[in-house]
Scaffold this motif. Structure first.
Motif, PDB file in Angstrom:
ATOM      1  N   PHE A 121      61.640  86.811 122.468  1.00  0.00           N
ATOM      2  CA  PHE A 121      62.717  87.577 122.849  1.00  0.00           C
ATOM      3  C   PHE A 121      63.399  88.274 121.585  1.00  0.00           C
ATOM      4  O   PHE A 121      62.989  88.147 120.363  1.00  0.00           O
ATOM      5  CB  PHE A 121      63.933  86.578 123.168  1.00  0.00           C
ATOM      6  CG  PHE A 121      63.569  86.009 124.603  1.00  0.00           C
ATOM      7  CD1 PHE A 121      63.750  86.271 125.610  1.00  0.00           C
ATOM      8  CD2 PHE A 121      63.085  84.502 124.565  1.00  0.00           C
ATOM      9  CE1 PHE A 121      63.294  85.840 126.795  1.00  0.00           C
ATOM     10  CE2 PHE A 121      62.610  84.040 125.522  1.00  0.00           C
ATOM     11  CZ  PHE A 121      62.887  84.558 126.876  1.00  0.00           C
ATOM     12  N   SER A 122      64.353  89.437 121.604  1.00  0.00           N
ATOM     13  CA  SER A 122      64.962  89.841 120.623  1.00  0.00           C
ATOM     14  C   SER A 122      65.770  89.107 119.904  1.00  0.00           C
ATOM     15  O   SER A 122      66.174  87.767 120.283  1.00  0.00           O
ATOM     16  CB  SER A 122      65.824  91.387 121.205  1.00  0.00           C
ATOM     17  OG  SER A 122      66.881  90.746 121.620  1.00  0.00           O
ATOM     18  N   GLY A 125      68.882  87.562 121.917  1.00  0.00           N
ATOM     19  CA  GLY A 125      68.363  86.661 123.058  1.00  0.00           C
ATOM     20  C   GLY A 125      69.133  87.145 124.342  1.00  0.00           C
ATOM     21  O   GLY A 125      69.917  88.084 124.286  1.00  0.00           O
ATOM     22  N   PRO A 130      70.205  82.511 122.222  1.00  0.00           N
ATOM     23  CA  PRO A 130      69.112  82.602 121.206  1.00  0.00           C
ATOM     24  C   PRO A 130      67.799  82.144 121.953  1.00  0.00           C
ATOM     25  O   PRO A 130      67.700  81.238 122.731  1.00  0.00           O
ATOM     26  CB  PRO A 130      69.137  81.491 120.031  1.00  0.00           C
ATOM     27  CG  PRO A 130      70.787  81.237 120.187  1.00  0.00           C
ATOM     28  CD  PRO A 130      71.021  81.203 121.459  1.00  0.00           C
ATOM     29  N   GLY A 131      66.862  82.900 121.797  1.00  0.00           N
ATOM     30  CA  GLY A 131      65.490  83.023 122.463  1.00  0.00           C
ATOM     31  C   GLY A 131      64.805  81.961 122.241  1.00  0.00           C
ATOM     32  O   GLY A 131      64.009  81.468 123.185  1.00  0.00           O
ATOM     33  N   ASP A 132      64.904  81.311 121.124  1.00  0.00           N
ATOM     34  CA  ASP A 132      64.096  80.128 120.800  1.00  0.00           C
ATOM     35  C   ASP A 132      64.644  78.697 121.602  1.00  0.00           C
ATOM     36  O   ASP A 132      64.040  77.897 121.728  1.00  0.00           O
ATOM     37  CB  ASP A 132      64.134  79.677 119.350  1.00  0.00           C
ATOM     38  CG  ASP A 132      65.411  79.561 118.753  1.00  0.00           C
ATOM     39  OD1 ASP A 132      66.457  79.955 119.368  1.00  0.00           O
ATOM     40  OD2 ASP A 132      65.659  78.543 117.821  1.00  0.00           O
ATOM     41  N   ILE A 134      65.608  78.898 124.852  1.00  0.00           N
ATOM     42  CA  ILE A 134      65.004  79.165 126.136  1.00  0.00           C
ATOM     43  C   ILE A 134      63.795  78.416 126.139  1.00  0.00           C
ATOM     44  O   ILE A 134      63.326  77.695 126.864  1.00  0.00           O
ATOM     45  CB  ILE A 134      64.678  80.636 126.717  1.00  0.00           C
ATOM     46  CG1 ILE A 134      65.972  81.476 126.679  1.00  0.00           C
ATOM     47  CG2 ILE A 134      63.981  80.782 127.812  1.00  0.00           C
ATOM     48  CD1 ILE A 134      67.089  80.922 127.792  1.00  0.00           C
ATOM     49  N   ASP A 158      65.215  91.213 127.559  1.00  0.00           N
ATOM     50  CA  ASP A 158      65.362  89.867 127.405  1.00  0.00           C
ATOM     51  C   ASP A 158      65.880  89.364 128.787  1.00  0.00           C
ATOM     52  O   ASP A 158      65.218  88.224 129.040  1.00  0.00           O
ATOM     53  CB  ASP A 158      66.281  89.502 126.389  1.00  0.00           C
ATOM     54  CG  ASP A 158      65.744  89.683 124.860  1.00  0.00           C
ATOM     55  OD1 ASP A 158      64.621  89.861 124.852  1.00  0.00           O
ATOM     56  OD2 ASP A 158      66.699  90.095 124.137  1.00  0.00           O
ATOM     57  N   CYS A 162      63.118  86.514 130.473  1.00  0.00           N
ATOM     58  CA  CYS A 162      63.718  85.337 130.650  1.00  0.00           C
ATOM     59  C   CYS A 162      63.665  84.855 132.538  1.00  0.00           C
ATOM     60  O   CYS A 162      63.059  83.899 132.550  1.00  0.00           O
ATOM     61  CB  CYS A 162      65.205  85.083 130.265  1.00  0.00           C
ATOM     62  SG  CYS A 162      65.587  83.180 130.282  1.00  0.00           S
TER      63      CYS A 162
END
Length: 193
Positions: A121-122, A125, A130-132, A134, A158, A162
């Motif tokens: 993700f950017s 997110g 935040p993408g991490d 997810i 994103d 997701c």
């Protein structure tokens, strides 16, 4: 009835969850994190599972504990609802496109929790998450459900990435836990999941 109810309270979160894996896709989700509510509602709808989640967490700090603990509780509920796995299909996969994004998910509901997550993700997110986190949600879910999952995502948006991942995971999960009338035992050479 393949259902489960789990309540988990820590110093950081208080989560109540009910799950019917043979449901209709009804979702009542209240986590205090609107984008995550949207993802879990999509999960319920596209997995055709009835899911109720009521979560209170220390979101004034950030969303980490709430999202992680919902993954733990959902994974625990899935493991309870599947039980010994007698008669389930066990393996399934799904691919879901969402505009420019594509998510591919392959699952083994075989009693061993493991996650391989490919994609990114950017920095901002999806939905301000935040993408991490997810990825960490899926890790927590898989670890506590005893599911091996390979999730691969591509795309530029994103939100789309997701949402495609949640929908693909849900569709693969629905197929993997489906009862196969030709299987009367546990689908494993070991005789247990």
């Amino acid at each position: 009835m393949r259902t489960s109810e789990v309540h988990r309270t820590t110093r950081e979160t208080d989560i109540s969850l009910s799950l019917d894996i043979d449901g209709t896709g009804a979702g009542t989700i209240v986590t205090g994190i609107p984008f995550f509510d949207h993802m879990l509602t999509s999960f319920a709808r596209h997995g055709r599972m009835d899911l109720t989640v009521r979560a209170a967490g220390d979101i004034a700090v950030d969303a980490h504990h709430t999202i992680e603990d919902i993954g733990i509780v959902l994974g625990t509920a899935l493991a309870e609802a599947v039980g010994d796995g007698r008669g389930i299909t066990r393996f399934a996969d799904a691919a879901v496109p969402m505009d420019e994004a594509l998510a591919r998910v392959a699952l083994d509901v075989g009693g061993r929790g493991y996650l391989v997550f490919e994609g990114a993700f950017s920095p901002a997110g999806p939905g301000g998450i935040p993408g991490d986190l997810i990825e960490h949600f899926f890790y927590s879910l898989c670890n506590h459900a005893g599911i091996t999952a390979h999730i691969a995502v591509t795309g530029r948006n994103d939100h789309h990435i997701c949402e495609a991942a949640f929908k693909a995971f849900a569709r693969a999960l629905r197929a993997a836990v489906a009862i196969d009338p030709s299987i009367s035992d546990v689908p494993s050479t070991k005789g247990t999941l």
